[in-house]
Scaffold this motif. Structure first.
Motif, PDB file in Angstrom:
ATOM      1  N   TRP A 230       0.829  -1.205   0.000  1.00  0.00           N
ATOM      2  CA  TRP A 230       0.000   0.000   0.000  1.00  0.00           C
ATOM      3  C   TRP A 230       0.869   1.263   0.000  1.00  0.00           C
ATOM      4  N   ASP A 231       1.892   1.268   0.831  1.00  0.00           N
ATOM      5  CA  ASP A 231       2.741   2.451   0.949  1.00  0.00           C
ATOM      6  C   ASP A 231       3.486   2.766  -0.337  1.00  0.00           C
TER       7      ASP A 231
ATOM      8  N   PRO B 276       0.898   4.695  -5.936  1.00  0.00           N
ATOM      9  CA  PRO B 276       0.586   6.107  -6.194  1.00  0.00           C
ATOM     10  C   PRO B 276      -0.785   6.458  -5.604  1.00  0.00           C
ATOM     11  N   SER B 277      -1.038   7.751  -5.461  1.00  0.00           N
ATOM     12  CA  SER B 277      -2.256   8.220  -4.795  1.00  0.00           C
ATOM     13  C   SER B 277      -3.533   7.740  -5.489  1.00  0.00           C
ATOM     14  N   ASP B 278      -3.588   7.840  -6.820  1.00  0.00           N
ATOM     15  CA  ASP B 278      -4.814   7.436  -7.531  1.00  0.00           C
ATOM     16  C   ASP B 278      -5.084   5.942  -7.365  1.00  0.00           C
TER      17      ASP B 278
ATOM     18  N   ARG C 178      -4.273   4.092  -4.766  1.00  0.00           N
ATOM     19  CA  ARG C 178      -4.830   3.914  -3.414  1.00  0.00           C
ATOM     20  C   ARG C 178      -6.298   4.326  -3.386  1.00  0.00           C
ATOM     21  N   ARG C 179      -6.601   5.435  -4.035  1.00  0.00           N
ATOM     22  CA  ARG C 179      -7.976   5.946  -4.066  1.00  0.00           C
ATOM     23  C   ARG C 179      -8.910   4.927  -4.721  1.00  0.00           C
TER      24      ARG C 179
ATOM     25  N   GLN D  96      -8.520   2.193   5.009  1.00  0.00           N
ATOM     26  CA  GLN D  96      -7.706   3.337   4.590  1.00  0.00           C
ATOM     27  C   GLN D  96      -8.550   4.501   4.086  1.00  0.00           C
TER      28      GLN D  96
ATOM     29  N   GLN E 140      -8.242   8.247   5.131  1.00  0.00           N
ATOM     30  CA  GLN E 140      -7.108   9.034   4.647  1.00  0.00           C
ATOM     31  C   GLN E 140      -7.524  10.027   3.565  1.00  0.00           C
ATOM     32  N   PHE E 141      -8.676   9.747   2.921  1.00  0.00           N
ATOM     33  CA  PHE E 141      -9.102  10.553   1.776  1.00  0.00           C
ATOM     34  C   PHE E 141     -10.211  11.539   2.134  1.00  0.00           C
TER      35      PHE E 141
END
Length: 775
Positions: A457-458, A461-463, A465-466, A533, A536-537
């Motif tokens: 997960w870490d 990229p952001s997208d 994860r989203r 998670q 986080q968003f």
């Protein structure tokens, strides 16, 4: 095969694409389902056979005949072209063969089971919904070739027994078969350790880590695939074993190392791990067996394997390692490589020279972007889970009541991950509560989730994860457009994110071979981690659920959301849910068409036909869409189908659409006939009547055209406030009066029209039409 579900489909009369795909996937016949590779009704034998099957289906409570599937093998081969039969023809054939009128319908869908589009026909034989009415069977009323072996005789009763059509001899036999069938259907609907040294083997040129299993369970095919990759093509020296954390990559790599040792396949073996933590029943602890930290560490281990003292300079270390790897056939096993923050390691093994005799087996949670041989490690299925639990429980001295239901629960909760299953067993051994142990696997504080997914997960990229986070909001694997809707990301961004998630083995893409649609799935345990998670968003979860609920409410026909469609439903007599969904999808398709998004419009109209394949409105709107795209042949096919299924309330729409298709084909005679039929359904529609009059006029039927315009004028003149329709009818009547030389009548109409324009300002927009008559 689920008998109760098939019975429900029959009861609801479902002829959708989804129903067809479900039936094909049953891969077996029953009382309510019969497969046929073809259907021939052009001879008496074919008529008798079809009639017998239809009667048997009706007496069993209704059922489906699926045409295009091989009998006994259940292979969906399809038809090269559509069958030339509609519902009326099928009913006529049954009446000819038995003297009975049965309710039969047929829909044909195009699927891709063979790799290319093929047609499949779905024939539905309807029957009484109430079980007590099944006790009164339909009996053959007249003889049809009774002396032939295939013939039917008056008084015969046919029934489905299992996968066969049988002739009954008495009422008691019917009662017994019905009782047995109902019992089976009702019953089915109710069911559903620390080590002293880093290496366990430390002898000669072999350094192997401790096995983390006493006995390797199952996966024979995967082990064979992996071994072939390791000892196969010498031109490929790197094998990347990838999969999510806990799926068993390390165990497979260890098995390969020991199997190669036992069979003398390599002259040297060096097994190293970069694993920083291990999962125990008590939680996550530091690993004491880590042997790989950096490129320098790897090169030193290689030197020591061959009895050399490590060199000081990096280039000297590389040269020494390559020298020995070029002399001895060596297997390097590098476990959990993604946890090493040193990209020089993979660069080193990729750049090994042709002289090298080394094979490198890497395990990672990500599929690498290089050209090395990838081997995907999937999760355990339920059969493998059962075997794994049995073996591990015995090793741990645990007695567990392993029912099929419990195996299914373990597989779902643990995601088929061997490490998670072992953690569950350790937890169960400590607490003695199966339910609590299972719930602990996917709890928000579960060490299993953290251990299996945190590192991957870490690195996302952001997208990506989203996207993975919003995927946890779906109850079933979503399609691309649904993910885009929930994540509020453009199509291209979702595409890129999904590719990254596939590379990280967190998401799998599934393409339906029948219709080419792609959906994306993750293990339940993966989605549990992703759901944790979402905070986080920020407000993403709230907004995503709002967007999904709005979409779902449209499809679920919530009253407050579809109120704008109610008038449409009432106007066209749309009553059942599938037909309502078809209407909504058509209207959404229209919106996408107006926006110029034809790809989305194509998909929406296709979905509409899949959920409501027999609805005249859906077929007519599909015809109108194809006509707007210039696809006249497809438009004609849909228009003809809409007319064939026209009802009292949809007939006007169906035939007026056909008229437009005829106009595009320059078929004026066909247009006239279609408009005439449309007016039979909607005699008060002045727009249709005007179109009909214009079509008559253009075909030279001037007097008949004047009659139509006169009917409009007579009706519209009675209105308190005159309409634009009246002005247009007067204009076209003037033109036709002049054509016949009846100028005095034309002059009267022209004067009347001018007075209307003078006295009623709201008609001023029509003045240019009248002005044209005076030029």
């Amino acid at each position: 095969m689920n008998l109760s579900k098939i019975e429900r489909l029959v009861r609801e009369g479902d002829l959708s694409l989804d129903a067809l795909k479900y039936l094909i996937n049953c891969r077996g016949e029953c009382e309510w389902l019969d497969f046929k590779q073809a259907l021939h009704l052009d001879n008496d034998y074919g008529i008798a056979t079809f009639t017998r099957d239809a009667l048997a289906m009706k007496n069993t409570g209704g059922g489906y005949l699926v045409i295009g599937v091989q009998d006994k093998t259940w292979v969906p081969v399809g038809l090269t072209e559509e069958l030339p039969y509609d519902a009326k023809l099928l009913r006529d054939k049954i009446r000819r063969g038995s003297g009975l009128d049965l309710q039969v319908d047929i829909v044909q869908h195009e699927l891709r089971y063979t790799g290319e589009p093929r047609w499949f026909a779905l024939v539905l034989v309807r029957a009484a919904l109430k079980r007590r009415k099944r006790r009164m069977p339909s009996v053959v009323r007249h003889d049809f070739h009774p002396k032939e072996s295939y013939g039917l005789s008056r008084g015969e009763i046919y029934f489905r027994k299992g996968d066969s059509t049988v002739k009954l001899t008495n009422g008691d036999e019917l009662e017994g078969l019905l009782d047995d069938l109902e019992d089976r259907t009702d019953r089915e609907s109710l069911e559903q350790a620390s080590v002293d040294s880093a290496f366990a083997v430390d002898q000669g040129t072999y350094r192997l880590l401790e096995r983390d299993f006493e006995e390797f369970v199952g996966r024979a095919q995967l082990r064979e695939q992996l071994m072939n990759a390791v000892v196969g093509d010498p031109r490929i020296w790197i094998v990347n074993v990838h999969g999510p954390g806990g799926v068993g990559k390390s165990a497979l790599a260890s098995w390969v190392a020991y199997d190669c040792l036992d069979n003398g396949l390599f002259e040297a073996i060096l097994q190293l791990t970069a694993k920083e933590t291990v999962l125990t029943a008590g939680g996550i602890t530091r690993s004491r067996s880590r042997t790989l930290h950096s490129l320098e560490d790897l090169l030193d281990q290689i030197a020591e394997l061959f009895g050399e003292a490590p060199r000081s300079a990096l280039e000297d270390k590389k040269a020494l390692a390559i020298e020995w790897l070029s002399v001895f056939s060596t297997l390097l096993v590098l476990d959990n490589l993604e946890t090493v923050d040193d990209g020089r390691i993979i660069a080193f093994v990729q750049d090994l020279p042709p002289s090298s005799k080394a094979k490198v087996l890497i395990t990672s949670r990500r599929k690498s972007g290089g050209w090395e041989k990838p081997v995907t490690v999937p999760e355990l299925n339920e059969v493998e889970t059962k075997e794994f639990v049995e073996v591990k429980a015995a090793e741990m001295g645990i007695h567990i009541p392993l029912t099929d239901r419990l195996v299914s629960a373990i597989n779902e909760s643990c995601g088929g991950l061997p490490l998670a299953i072992q953690w569950f067993l350790g937890r169960y051994k400590r607490c003695g509560d199966i339910k609590a142990a299972l719930e602990g696997v996917r709890h928000k504080d579960s060490p299993v989730l953290e251990f299996s997914f945190r590192n991957t997960w870490d690195s996302l990229p952001s997208d990506a994860r989203r996207v993975l986070s919003v995927m946890s909001l779906f109850d079933a694997p979503p399609e691309h457009y649904m993910i885009s809707l929930a994540a509020d990301l453009p199509h291209e961004s979702v595409d890129k994110a999904l590719r990254e998630l596939e590379d990280a083995t967190l998401v799998s893409k599934h393409v339906d071979q029948a219709d080419g649609r792609a959906s994306f799935s993750s293990l339940p345990i993966t989605l549990s981690f992703a759901a944790n998670q979402l905070p986080q968003f920020g407000s993403l979860e709230k907004e995503a659920r709002k967007r999904l609920n709005r979409y779902k409410q449209q499809l679920d026909l919530e009253t407050y959301e579809v109120r704008r469609f109610i008038s449409e439903f009432e106007r066209y007599g749309i009553e059942n849910d599938n037909d309502k969904r078809g209407v909504i999808l058509c209207r959404q398709g229209e919106s996408e068409t107006f926006s110029g998004n034809f790809e989305a419009a194509d998909d929406l109209f296709k979905q509409a036909r899949e959920v409501a394949p027999t609805n005249s409105y859906v077929l007519a709107m599909s015809s109108s869409y194809e006509l707007a795209r210039g696809h006249i042949g497809r438009a004609k096919g849909f228009a003809d189908a809409a007319c064939a299924r026209a009802t009292r309330l949809t007939g006007s729409l169906a035939y007026s659409t056909k008229a437009r298709v005829c106009a595009a084909q320059r078929d004026n005679s066909g247009r006239i006939n279609a408009l005439k039929r449309a007016l039979e359904y909607a005699p008060d529609d002045v727009v249709l009547r005007h179109q009909y009059g214009v079509a008559l006029s253009r075909s030279g039927q001037t007097r008949e055209a004047i009659d139509q315009f006169t009917r409009i004028v007579d009706v519209e003149t009675l209105r308190t406030v005159p309409s634009e329709s009246l002005v247009m009818a007067l204009k076209t009547r003037v033109i036709n009066y002049r054509r016949l030389g009846e100028h005095h009548l034309a002059t009267e109409d022209l004067a009347f029209a001018k007075s209307l324009l003078r006295d009623h300002p709201h008609l001023a927009g029509q003045s240019h039409h009248i002005a044209e008559l005076e030029e």
